[in-house]
Design a protein around this motif. Structure first.
Motif, PDB file in Angstrom:
ATOM      1  N   ALA A 289       9.489   2.173   5.220  1.00 54.74           N
ATOM      2  CA  ALA A 289       8.978   2.320   4.078  1.00 54.74           C
ATOM      3  C   ALA A 289       9.057   3.814   3.061  1.00 54.74           C
ATOM      4  CB  ALA A 289       7.073   2.361   3.519  1.00 54.74           C
ATOM      5  N   PRO A 290       9.462   3.922   1.814  1.00 50.73           N
ATOM      6  CA  PRO A 290       9.975   5.743   1.713  1.00 50.73           C
ATOM      7  C   PRO A 290       8.892   6.172   1.158  1.00 50.73           C
ATOM      8  CG  PRO A 290      10.597   4.020  -0.409  1.00 50.73           C
ATOM      9  CD  PRO A 290      10.018   3.511   1.084  1.00 50.73           C
ATOM     10  N   GLU A 291       9.478   7.681   1.585  1.00 55.54           N
ATOM     11  CA  GLU A 291       8.280   8.418   1.105  1.00 55.54           C
ATOM     12  C   GLU A 291       7.158   8.387  -0.065  1.00 55.54           C
ATOM     13  OE1 GLU A 291       6.753  11.219   3.066  1.00 55.54           O
ATOM     14  OE2 GLU A 291       7.574  11.176   5.323  1.00 55.54           O
ATOM     15  N   SER A 292       7.823   7.754  -0.871  1.00 61.25           N
ATOM     16  CA  SER A 292       7.263   7.521  -2.049  1.00 61.25           C
ATOM     17  C   SER A 292       5.812   6.454  -1.911  1.00 61.25           C
ATOM     18  CB  SER A 292       8.255   6.932  -3.825  1.00 61.25           C
ATOM     19  OG  SER A 292       9.360   6.133  -3.010  1.00 61.25           O
ATOM     20  N   THR A 293       5.973   5.694  -0.988  1.00 59.84           N
ATOM     21  CA  THR A 293       4.883   4.618  -1.122  1.00 59.84           C
ATOM     22  C   THR A 293       4.148   5.125  -0.547  1.00 59.84           C
ATOM     23  OG1 THR A 293       6.593   3.428  -0.407  1.00 59.84           O
ATOM     24  CG2 THR A 293       4.349   2.358   0.387  1.00 59.84           C
ATOM     25  N   VAL A 294       4.217   6.583  -0.135  1.00 52.20           N
ATOM     26  CA  VAL A 294       2.646   6.847   0.976  1.00 52.20           C
ATOM     27  C   VAL A 294       2.066   7.319  -0.225  1.00 52.20           C
ATOM     28  CG1 VAL A 294       2.266   8.933   2.207  1.00 52.20           C
ATOM     29  CG2 VAL A 294       4.159   8.080   2.903  1.00 52.20           C
ATOM     30  N   ASP A 295       0.432   7.878  -0.264  1.00 52.34           N
ATOM     31  CA  ASP A 295      -0.169   7.960  -1.428  1.00 52.34           C
ATOM     32  C   ASP A 295      -1.242   8.413  -0.955  1.00 52.34           C
ATOM     33  OD1 ASP A 295      -1.255   8.560  -4.433  1.00 52.34           O
ATOM     34  OD2 ASP A 295      -2.363   6.340  -4.380  1.00 52.34           O
ATOM     35  N   PRO A 296      -0.818  10.102  -1.555  1.00 48.77           N
ATOM     36  CA  PRO A 296      -1.931  10.612  -0.626  1.00 48.77           C
ATOM     37  C   PRO A 296      -2.777  10.425  -1.904  1.00 48.77           C
ATOM     38  CG  PRO A 296      -0.184  11.951  -1.698  1.00 48.77           C
ATOM     39  CD  PRO A 296       0.208  10.520  -1.904  1.00 48.77           C
ATOM     40  N   ALA A 297      -3.688  10.509  -2.640  1.00 52.78           N
ATOM     41  CA  ALA A 297      -4.613   9.894  -3.591  1.00 52.78           C
ATOM     42  C   ALA A 297      -5.265   9.018  -3.060  1.00 52.78           C
ATOM     43  CB  ALA A 297      -3.691  10.147  -4.723  1.00 52.78           C
ATOM     44  N   THR A 298      -5.071   8.212  -2.339  1.00 53.54           N
ATOM     45  CA  THR A 298      -5.577   7.477  -1.884  1.00 53.54           C
ATOM     46  C   THR A 298      -5.345   7.260  -0.251  1.00 53.54           C
ATOM     47  OG1 THR A 298      -4.627   6.138  -3.411  1.00 53.54           O
ATOM     48  CG2 THR A 298      -5.513   4.945  -1.559  1.00 53.54           C
ATOM     49  N   PRO A 299      -7.152   7.746   0.038  1.00 53.08           N
ATOM     50  CA  PRO A 299      -7.719   8.480   1.199  1.00 53.08           C
ATOM     51  C   PRO A 299      -7.665   7.225   2.426  1.00 53.08           C
ATOM     52  CG  PRO A 299      -9.594   8.107   0.284  1.00 53.08           C
ATOM     53  CD  PRO A 299      -8.261   7.675  -1.284  1.00 53.08           C
ATOM     54  N   ASP A 300      -8.078   6.074   2.304  1.00 54.42           N
ATOM     55  CA  ASP A 300      -8.156   4.817   3.190  1.00 54.42           C
ATOM     56  C   ASP A 300      -7.675   3.797   2.426  1.00 54.42           C
ATOM     57  OD1 ASP A 300     -10.821   3.644   2.932  1.00 54.42           O
ATOM     58  OD2 ASP A 300     -11.073   5.405   3.270  1.00 54.42           O
ATOM     59  N   GLY A 301      -7.624   3.355   2.943  1.00 57.49           N
ATOM     60  CA  GLY A 301      -6.698   1.251   2.949  1.00 57.49           C
ATOM     61  C   GLY A 301      -8.308   0.626   1.966  1.00 57.49           C
ATOM     62  N   ARG A 302      -9.577   0.846   2.037  1.00 54.48           N
ATOM     63  CA  ARG A 302     -11.100   0.269   1.496  1.00 54.48           C
ATOM     64  C   ARG A 302     -10.563   1.018  -0.264  1.00 54.48           C
ATOM     65  NH1 ARG A 302     -15.421   3.105   4.070  1.00 54.48           N
ATOM     66  NH2 ARG A 302     -14.352   5.292   4.272  1.00 54.48           N
ATOM     67  N   HIS A 303      -9.543   2.354  -0.644  1.00 53.96           N
ATOM     68  CA  HIS A 303      -9.323   2.424  -1.402  1.00 53.96           C
ATOM     69  C   HIS A 303      -8.245   1.654  -2.626  1.00 53.96           C
ATOM     70  CE1 HIS A 303     -11.981   5.839  -0.094  1.00 53.96           C
ATOM     71  NE2 HIS A 303     -13.187   6.073  -1.443  1.00 53.96           N
ATOM     72  N   ILE A 304      -7.440   1.436  -2.017  1.00 52.26           N
ATOM     73  CA  ILE A 304      -6.298   0.322  -2.355  1.00 52.26           C
ATOM     74  C   ILE A 304      -7.062  -0.811  -3.097  1.00 52.26           C
ATOM     75  CG2 ILE A 304      -3.883  -0.570  -1.381  1.00 52.26           C
ATOM     76  CD1 ILE A 304      -4.239   1.312   1.095  1.00 52.26           C
TER      77      ILE A 304
END
Ligand code: MRU
Length: 314
Positions: free
Chosen positions: A257-272
């Motif tokens: 995946a591109p870096e733009s898919t990494v979301d630093p504002a989402t700490p972990d999967g429970r917040h997706i």
């Protein structure tokens, strides 16, 4: 194969993903049509959604300003919730709005061009990593949904890795999950693999884990819609069972995946936020239709981006 998404000087040109495997292009010239196209998956796949979002802001800026323009940008960003690239793309063009509509369009076109470069870099880095992890000899790979040229501007992320390996003569076979309910695997990934001449088979989603357990693949490579700061990965529903099976079989599970898919504002999967789609896509009776799942970081061998190989598991 035309580019999945592009700008023709007047509107957004899309390969209509609902018509595939028939190749049919459509031109979107206003925000309402774009939001509808995103919701109906006329354009889909995280990187393509990012470019669509950015070009949508450029479209909106031609006719709107002030609060109306802000509302249009918000509407585009919210058209689908899970793939972070959509909101990232909107944000990128929106940040250029003080320079006027031409500046927003320039930012969107820059994002389009960056996506092409990122996919090629991901492909090469992912191919290098698989060669390192799996050894010499042509590989048998397994993928889910469609993370190919038709999910990006061109080339693809997970299928970009397949393409890079194929160019090196290092692909023996690809297993593509059918990907219920909208069949991105059998309609789109299988089409792309046929076009580039990679030997492949489609399997029903329920067969994925046992294909891995039977030793029929050497590695799994998938795309992502959002990667949380801790490395948890949201991708098309049905990805998580493949990761479990890969861990059990001790084969690599790669996320491309591109870096733009990494979301630093989402700490972990429970917040997706997981998109819930119309149950009628599944069947006419009562149905539940979550479109994505979350693979925990400890099942991810590596995330491969255009900049790095990230091993999120401790
Ligand atoms: O619902 P879709 O078809 O947009 O889902 C697409 C996926 O899950 C892809 O794997 C992901 O967006 C990565 S595309 C390079």
């Amino acid at each position: 194969m035309p580019r999945t998404i592009d700008w023709d000087g007047d509107g957004i040109v899309l390969v209509d993903q609902t018509a595939l495997p028939e190749i049919r292009t459509t031109v979107v010239t206003d925000v309402d049509a774009l939001v509808d196209a995103v919701r109906r998956l006329v354009v889909r796949g995280a990187p393509a959604l990012g470019v669509a979002g950015a070009l949508g802001v450029a479209l909106a800026a031609r006719t709107l300003d002030g609060a109306a323009l802000d509302a249009a940008c918000d509407r585009i960003a919210a058209a689908r919730p899970t793939a972070v690239n959509l909101a990232v793309g909107v944000g990128r063009a929106r940040a250029a709005l003080p320079g006027g509509p031409a500046a927003a369009l320039a930012a969107a076109l820059e994002l389009r061009d960056e996506d092409v470069a990122a996919c090629h870099a991901i492909g090469e880095r992912g191919a290098d990593l698989l060669a390192e992890l799996c050894g010499e000899g042509p590989l048998r790979l397994h993928t889910h949904c469609n993370a190919g040229a038709l999910a990006c501007v061109e080339w693809g992320t997970a299928l970009g890795v397949v393409r890079s390996l194929h160019a090196r003569g290092r692909v023996r076979h690809v297993v593509a999950d059918e990907t219920r309910p909208l069949l991105q695997g059998s309609r789109i990934t299988a089409l792309e693999l046929a076009v580039i001449g990679v030997e492949h088979h489609v399997v029903v989603d329920g067969a994925g884990a046992s294909v891995i357990a039977r030793g029929l693949v050497d590695a799994v490579v998938v795309g992502a819609d959002r990667i949380a700061a801790n490395g948890d990965v949201a991708n098309k529903i049905g990805t998580y069972p493949l990761a479990l099976a890969a861990a059990r079989a001790r084969i690599p599970f790669l996320v491309a995946a591109p870096e733009s898919t990494v979301d630093p504002a989402t700490p972990d999967g429970r917040h997706i936020e997981i998109e819930e789609r119309d149950p009628r896509e599944v069947c006419e009776g009562p149905a539940w239709n979550p479109a994505f799942d979350v693979t925990p970081a400890d099942l991810v061998t590596a995330v491969v981006t255009e900049r790095r190989v990230w091993r999120p598991a401790p």
